[in-house]
Write a protein that holds these residues in place. Structure first.
Motif, PDB file in Angstrom:
ATOM      1  N   ASN A  60      -0.526   1.898  -0.934  1.00  0.00           N
ATOM      2  CA  ASN A  60       0.916   1.211  -1.668  1.00  0.00           C
ATOM      3  C   ASN A  60       0.491  -0.281  -1.715  1.00  0.00           C
ATOM      4  O   ASN A  60      -0.449  -0.822  -0.729  1.00  0.00           O
ATOM      5  N   ARG A  61       1.446  -1.194  -2.223  1.00  0.00           N
ATOM      6  CA  ARG A  61       1.082  -2.638  -2.384  1.00  0.00           C
ATOM      7  C   ARG A  61       0.961  -3.163  -0.756  1.00  0.00           C
ATOM      8  O   ARG A  61       1.563  -2.610   0.192  1.00  0.00           O
ATOM      9  N   VAL A  62       0.134  -4.169  -0.528  1.00  0.00           N
ATOM     10  CA  VAL A  62      -0.282  -4.835   0.655  1.00  0.00           C
ATOM     11  C   VAL A  62       0.193  -6.473   0.453  1.00  0.00           C
ATOM     12  O   VAL A  62      -0.348  -6.906  -0.620  1.00  0.00           O
ATOM     13  N   ASP A  63       1.263  -6.835   1.032  1.00  0.00           N
ATOM     14  CA  ASP A  63       1.549  -8.446   0.937  1.00  0.00           C
ATOM     15  C   ASP A  63       1.026  -8.889   2.197  1.00  0.00           C
ATOM     16  O   ASP A  63       1.431  -8.431   3.521  1.00  0.00           O
ATOM     17  N   PHE A  64       0.237  -9.940   2.082  1.00  0.00           N
ATOM     18  CA  PHE A  64      -0.174 -10.822   3.263  1.00  0.00           C
ATOM     19  C   PHE A  64       0.767 -11.791   3.591  1.00  0.00           C
ATOM     20  O   PHE A  64       0.957 -12.757   2.799  1.00  0.00           O
ATOM     21  N   LEU A  65       1.493 -11.432   4.682  1.00  0.00           N
ATOM     22  CA  LEU A  65       2.639 -12.166   5.218  1.00  0.00           C
ATOM     23  C   LEU A  65       2.394 -13.727   5.811  1.00  0.00           C
ATOM     24  O   LEU A  65       2.884 -14.663   5.657  1.00  0.00           O
ATOM     25  N   HIS A  66       1.334 -13.445   6.484  1.00  0.00           N
ATOM     26  CA  HIS A  66       0.698 -14.806   7.399  1.00  0.00           C
ATOM     27  C   HIS A  66      -0.757 -14.698   7.462  1.00  0.00           C
ATOM     28  O   HIS A  66      -1.579 -13.552   7.625  1.00  0.00           O
ATOM     29  N   PRO A  67      -1.400 -15.826   7.526  1.00  0.00           N
ATOM     30  CA  PRO A  67      -2.861 -15.929   7.703  1.00  0.00           C
ATOM     31  C   PRO A  67      -3.306 -15.374   9.109  1.00  0.00           C
ATOM     32  O   PRO A  67      -2.601 -15.679   9.910  1.00  0.00           O
ATOM     33  N   VAL A  68      -4.421 -14.721   9.167  1.00  0.00           N
ATOM     34  CA  VAL A  68      -5.001 -14.337  10.433  1.00  0.00           C
ATOM     35  C   VAL A  68      -6.120 -15.465  10.656  1.00  0.00           C
ATOM     36  O   VAL A  68      -6.896 -15.771   9.868  1.00  0.00           O
ATOM     37  N   GLU A  69      -6.029 -16.050  11.783  1.00  0.00           N
ATOM     38  CA  GLU A  69      -7.038 -17.041  12.167  1.00  0.00           C
ATOM     39  C   GLU A  69      -8.260 -16.407  12.979  1.00  0.00           C
ATOM     40  O   GLU A  69      -8.111 -15.496  13.585  1.00  0.00           O
ATOM     41  N   VAL A  70      -9.360 -17.044  12.992  1.00  0.00           N
ATOM     42  CA  VAL A  70     -10.449 -16.810  13.562  1.00  0.00           C
ATOM     43  C   VAL A  70     -10.020 -16.994  15.067  1.00  0.00           C
ATOM     44  O   VAL A  70      -9.455 -18.047  15.500  1.00  0.00           O
ATOM     45  N   GLY A  71     -10.523 -16.163  16.179  1.00  0.00           N
ATOM     46  CA  GLY A  71     -10.125 -16.041  17.283  1.00  0.00           C
ATOM     47  C   GLY A  71      -8.878 -15.513  17.617  1.00  0.00           C
ATOM     48  O   GLY A  71      -8.511 -15.022  18.843  1.00  0.00           O
ATOM     49  N   ASP A  72      -8.014 -14.929  16.652  1.00  0.00           N
ATOM     50  CA  ASP A  72      -6.853 -14.102  16.858  1.00  0.00           C
ATOM     51  C   ASP A  72      -7.339 -12.806  17.181  1.00  0.00           C
ATOM     52  O   ASP A  72      -8.332 -12.036  17.092  1.00  0.00           O
ATOM     53  N   LEU A  73      -6.421 -11.975  18.040  1.00  0.00           N
ATOM     54  CA  LEU A  73      -6.485 -10.534  18.187  1.00  0.00           C
ATOM     55  C   LEU A  73      -5.934  -9.868  17.128  1.00  0.00           C
ATOM     56  O   LEU A  73      -4.446 -10.412  17.151  1.00  0.00           O
ATOM     57  N   LEU A  74      -6.331  -8.979  16.423  1.00  0.00           N
ATOM     58  CA  LEU A  74      -5.666  -8.097  15.407  1.00  0.00           C
ATOM     59  C   LEU A  74      -5.513  -6.776  15.894  1.00  0.00           C
ATOM     60  O   LEU A  74      -6.255  -6.000  16.111  1.00  0.00           O
ATOM     61  N   THR A  75      -4.223  -6.405  15.692  1.00  0.00           N
ATOM     62  CA  THR A  75      -3.911  -5.117  16.122  1.00  0.00           C
ATOM     63  C   THR A  75      -3.364  -4.218  15.110  1.00  0.00           C
ATOM     64  O   THR A  75      -2.360  -4.946  14.343  1.00  0.00           O
ATOM     65  N   LEU A  76      -3.749  -3.085  14.934  1.00  0.00           N
ATOM     66  CA  LEU A  76      -3.343  -2.267  13.618  1.00  0.00           C
ATOM     67  C   LEU A  76      -2.898  -0.942  14.589  1.00  0.00           C
ATOM     68  O   LEU A  76      -3.619  -0.428  15.353  1.00  0.00           O
ATOM     69  N   LYS A  77      -1.657  -0.478  13.790  1.00  0.00           N
ATOM     70  CA  LYS A  77      -0.888   0.708  14.363  1.00  0.00           C
ATOM     71  C   LYS A  77      -0.815   1.371  13.167  1.00  0.00           C
ATOM     72  O   LYS A  77      -0.336   0.974  12.129  1.00  0.00           O
ATOM     73  N   ALA A  78      -1.126   2.763  13.509  1.00  0.00           N
ATOM     74  CA  ALA A  78      -1.059   3.866  12.218  1.00  0.00           C
ATOM     75  C   ALA A  78      -0.437   4.982  12.810  1.00  0.00           C
ATOM     76  O   ALA A  78      -0.289   5.424  13.863  1.00  0.00           O
ATOM     77  N   SER A  79       0.574   5.447  11.939  1.00  0.00           N
ATOM     78  CA  SER A  79       1.356   6.728  12.051  1.00  0.00           C
ATOM     79  C   SER A  79       1.627   7.658  10.790  1.00  0.00           C
ATOM     80  O   SER A  79       1.718   7.040   9.621  1.00  0.00           O
ATOM     81  N   ILE A  80       1.484   8.919  11.091  1.00  0.00           N
ATOM     82  CA  ILE A  80       1.963   9.518  10.038  1.00  0.00           C
ATOM     83  C   ILE A  80       3.504   9.476   9.611  1.00  0.00           C
ATOM     84  O   ILE A  80       4.284   9.606  10.609  1.00  0.00           O
ATOM     85  N   ASN A  81       3.784   9.161   8.301  1.00  0.00           N
ATOM     86  CA  ASN A  81       5.303   9.065   7.926  1.00  0.00           C
ATOM     87  C   ASN A  81       5.699  10.201   6.981  1.00  0.00           C
ATOM     88  O   ASN A  81       6.817  10.444   7.180  1.00  0.00           O
ATOM     89  N   TYR A  82       4.519  10.776   6.437  1.00  0.00           N
ATOM     90  CA  TYR A  82       5.115  12.058   5.203  1.00  0.00           C
ATOM     91  C   TYR A  82       3.825  12.900   5.197  1.00  0.00           C
ATOM     92  O   TYR A  82       2.548  12.669   5.390  1.00  0.00           O
ATOM     93  N   THR A  83       4.393  14.057   5.014  1.00  0.00           N
ATOM     94  CA  THR A  83       3.171  15.165   4.792  1.00  0.00           C
ATOM     95  C   THR A  83       3.761  16.152   3.605  1.00  0.00           C
ATOM     96  O   THR A  83       4.795  16.576   3.485  1.00  0.00           O
ATOM     97  N   GLY A  84       2.559  16.054   2.733  1.00  0.00           N
ATOM     98  CA  GLY A  84       2.696  17.078   1.464  1.00  0.00           C
ATOM     99  C   GLY A  84       2.206  18.232   1.817  1.00  0.00           C
ATOM    100  O   GLY A  84       1.949  18.525   2.936  1.00  0.00           O
TER     101      GLY A  84
END
Length: 181
Positions: A60-84
């Motif tokens: 689905n669409r991806v909007d980049f809301l804020h730039p990520v700087e070199v040196g930042d810690l990037l945390t990604l969280k994933a969860s199942i929202n729907y199952t077909g």
């Protein structure tokens, strides 16, 4: 394998330090690198839920809301929202954290539709989602209606039945000139 699983059973989180090799020409972390990380965690989450190899069917669409700087810690969280029957929608949230100030920013969120595959590459059924709170109902319903809206949009603009005359008036306020032959 269980017939139904909770979102918590397959929820994942990863954190990675953003280094200069992840940057673009503007000195910020390249969006393509972030998308790659998002795809990886969506794969891991869907595979954990289904206990199968999974492939990305759509993002689905991806909007980049804020730039990520070199040196930042990037945390990604994933969860199942729907199952077909054979697919799952994995919600992915991305946050950056400045290492010295501790300031956190929501960078983007997106929804990955992942499909489970058997040993021969054929689609295979996945466990359903066991929802235990209102937030889970909201996420499941949002994914269901997003899927239905995408199908309607795709069929509405199908080239075999599209009539340009029906839409030209909607283009008059846009930055376009139409000269049909």
């Amino acid at each position: 394998m269980k017939q139904f699983k909770t979102a918590a059973e397959s929820r994942l989180s990863i954190t990675e330090l953003m280094v200069p090799s992840h940057s673009n020409f503007g000195g910020k972390v390249h969006g393509g690198h972030i998308l790659s990380l998002m795809d990886q965690i969506a794969f891991a989450c869907a595979s954990k839920h289904s206990q199968r190899y999974c492939v990305t069917a759509s993002v689905n669409r991806v909007d980049f809301l804020h730039p990520v700087e070199v040196g930042d810690l990037l945390t990604l969280k994933a969860s199942i929202n729907y199952t077909g029957r054979t697919s799952m929608v994995v919600g992915v949230r991305v946050e950056s954290q400045h290492v010295t100030t501790g300031k956190k920013r929501h960078c983007n969120s997106s929804y990955f539709t992942m499909v489970a595959k058997d040993e021969n590459g054929k689609n295979i059924a996945v466990p359903g989602l066991l929802i235990q709170d209102e937030q889970g109902v909201r996420r499941f319903a949002r994914s269901k209606f997003r899927k239905e809206a995408a199908f309607q949009r795709d069929t509405q603009f199908d080239s075999s039945s599209f009539n340009a005359a029906d839409y030209i008036r909607h283009l008059t306020t846009e930055n376009v000139q139409v000269h049909l032959k």
